[in-house]
Design a protein around this motif. Structure first.
Motif, PDB file in Angstrom:
ATOM      1  N   LEU A 159       4.666  15.214  -3.548  1.00 41.94           N
ATOM      2  CA  LEU A 159       3.365  14.659  -3.933  1.00 41.94           C
ATOM      3  C   LEU A 159       2.378  14.688  -2.769  1.00 41.94           C
ATOM      4  O   LEU A 159       1.181  14.937  -2.960  1.00 41.94           O
ATOM      5  CB  LEU A 159       3.565  13.226  -4.444  1.00 41.94           C
ATOM      6  N   GLN A 160       2.905  14.459  -1.568  1.00 46.33           N
ATOM      7  CA  GLN A 160       2.049  14.447  -0.378  1.00 46.33           C
ATOM      8  C   GLN A 160       1.293  15.775  -0.236  1.00 46.33           C
ATOM      9  O   GLN A 160       0.080  15.804  -0.005  1.00 46.33           O
ATOM     10  CB  GLN A 160       2.942  14.204   0.840  1.00 46.33           C
TER      11      GLN A 160
ATOM     12  N   ASN B  43       1.145  11.332   5.161  1.00 49.44           N
ATOM     13  CA  ASN B  43       1.766  10.632   4.039  1.00 49.44           C
ATOM     14  C   ASN B  43       0.755   9.611   3.531  1.00 49.44           C
ATOM     15  O   ASN B  43       0.855   8.417   3.768  1.00 49.44           O
ATOM     16  CB  ASN B  43       3.062   9.947   4.505  1.00 49.44           C
ATOM     17  N   VAL B  44      -0.241  10.116   2.825  1.00 49.92           N
ATOM     18  CA  VAL B  44      -1.416   9.330   2.448  1.00 49.92           C
ATOM     19  C   VAL B  44      -1.037   8.114   1.615  1.00 49.92           C
ATOM     20  O   VAL B  44      -0.124   8.178   0.784  1.00 49.92           O
ATOM     21  CB  VAL B  44      -2.439  10.238   1.694  1.00 49.92           C
ATOM     22  N   SER B  45      -1.743   7.018   1.859  1.00 47.81           N
ATOM     23  CA  SER B  45      -1.420   5.769   1.152  1.00 47.81           C
ATOM     24  C   SER B  45      -2.273   5.634  -0.096  1.00 47.81           C
ATOM     25  O   SER B  45      -3.284   6.315  -0.257  1.00 47.81           O
ATOM     26  CB  SER B  45      -1.735   4.580   2.078  1.00 47.81           C
ATOM     27  N   ALA B  46      -1.860   4.694  -0.967  1.00 49.50           N
ATOM     28  CA  ALA B  46      -2.598   4.463  -2.221  1.00 49.50           C
ATOM     29  C   ALA B  46      -4.054   4.110  -1.926  1.00 49.50           C
ATOM     30  O   ALA B  46      -4.974   4.613  -2.590  1.00 49.50           O
ATOM     31  CB  ALA B  46      -1.921   3.353  -3.016  1.00 49.50           C
TER      32      ALA B  46
ATOM     33  N   MET C 117       5.672   7.007  -3.655  1.00 50.14           N
ATOM     34  CA  MET C 117       5.201   7.213  -5.028  1.00 50.14           C
ATOM     35  C   MET C 117       6.052   8.314  -5.672  1.00 50.14           C
ATOM     36  O   MET C 117       6.508   8.199  -6.808  1.00 50.14           O
ATOM     37  CB  MET C 117       3.739   7.679  -5.037  1.00 50.14           C
ATOM     38  N   ASP C 118       6.244   9.392  -4.914  1.00 51.73           N
ATOM     39  CA  ASP C 118       7.000  10.545  -5.391  1.00 51.73           C
ATOM     40  C   ASP C 118       8.423  10.123  -5.816  1.00 51.73           C
ATOM     41  O   ASP C 118       8.891  10.460  -6.901  1.00 51.73           O
ATOM     42  CB  ASP C 118       7.096  11.569  -4.246  1.00 51.73           C
TER      43      ASP C 118
ATOM     44  N   MET D 258      -5.837   7.255  -0.978  1.00 54.83           N
ATOM     45  CA  MET D 258      -5.940   8.107  -2.166  1.00 54.83           C
ATOM     46  C   MET D 258      -7.121   7.626  -3.010  1.00 54.83           C
ATOM     47  O   MET D 258      -7.935   8.410  -3.492  1.00 54.83           O
ATOM     48  CB  MET D 258      -4.674   8.003  -3.025  1.00 54.83           C
TER      49      MET D 258
ATOM     50  N   ASN E 279       0.868  -1.180   0.000  1.00 50.95           N
ATOM     51  CA  ASN E 279       0.000   0.000   0.000  1.00 50.95           C
ATOM     52  C   ASN E 279       0.904   1.229   0.000  1.00 50.95           C
ATOM     53  O   ASN E 279       1.057   1.925   0.993  1.00 50.95           O
ATOM     54  CB  ASN E 279      -0.903  -0.016   1.243  1.00 50.95           C
ATOM     55  N   VAL E 280       1.477   1.503  -1.153  1.00 53.38           N
ATOM     56  CA  VAL E 280       2.534   2.506  -1.284  1.00 53.38           C
ATOM     57  C   VAL E 280       2.073   3.896  -0.845  1.00 53.38           C
ATOM     58  O   VAL E 280       0.925   4.285  -1.086  1.00 53.38           O
ATOM     59  CB  VAL E 280       3.062   2.521  -2.745  1.00 53.38           C
ATOM     60  N   SER E 281       2.957   4.601  -0.185  1.00 56.98           N
ATOM     61  CA  SER E 281       2.616   5.938   0.330  1.00 56.98           C
ATOM     62  C   SER E 281       2.953   7.016  -0.689  1.00 56.98           C
ATOM     63  O   SER E 281       3.722   6.794  -1.629  1.00 56.98           O
ATOM     64  CB  SER E 281       3.419   6.209   1.597  1.00 56.98           C
ATOM     65  N   ALA E 282       2.405   8.214  -0.461  1.00 56.93           N
ATOM     66  CA  ALA E 282       2.655   9.342  -1.366  1.00 56.93           C
ATOM     67  C   ALA E 282       4.155   9.623  -1.467  1.00 56.93           C
ATOM     68  O   ALA E 282       4.680   9.853  -2.562  1.00 56.93           O
ATOM     69  CB  ALA E 282       1.920  10.582  -0.857  1.00 56.93           C
ATOM     70  N   LYS E 283       4.847   9.586  -0.330  1.00 56.56           N
ATOM     71  CA  LYS E 283       6.299   9.876  -0.345  1.00 56.56           C
ATOM     72  C   LYS E 283       7.036   8.891  -1.252  1.00 56.56           C
ATOM     73  O   LYS E 283       7.879   9.275  -2.065  1.00 56.56           O
ATOM     74  CB  LYS E 283       6.848   9.805   1.081  1.00 56.56           C
TER      75      LYS E 283
END
Lengths: 72, 72
Positions: B3-4, B45-48, A51-52, B51, A45-49
């Motif tokens: 991205l966060q 740090n929102v997760s997929a 992903m960035d 999101m 469940n990849v995080s925004a950080k």
């Protein structure tokens, strides 16, 4: 398909397109290789950080990364 | 901007556009209201998975959600 899985498929698609191994992309993104495997297989469940980091390592603008039928 | 933070700004922009309160969007997405505040302010740090819930609650295809100058 949820975003977690779609994100992984898109990363793999783009990684192969630029001819990088999973290990090379993980190194470039500053992410652990086993974590990257989990991202590509949709298990993480990849995080925004993270992903960035991955999107930046693929050298693509975020809008372009998500501009794919994979996400429909 | 990472991205966060960008994600949070885009959620807020779209939420206001459709006239939803933070509480209403959080409820619709099945997410805790305080978590949503953290997402919009870029602190989470929102997760997929989350999101996905938020974007679906905004009723927008993922590519369209990320098709914004906010992410450049």
């Amino acid at each position: 398909m949820d975003l977690q899985v779609q994100f992984g498929l898109r990363v793999k698609e783009l990684r192969l397109k630029i001819g990088l191994s999973q290990e090379a992309l993980a190194y470039k993104a500053g992410i652990d290789r086993t974590y990257m495997t989990g991202v590509e297989t949709g298990k993480r469940n990849v995080s925004a950080k993270n992903m960035d980091k991955i999107i930046k390592a693929l050298e693509l603008p975020v809008p372009e990364f998500f501009n794919s039928a994979l996400f429909n």
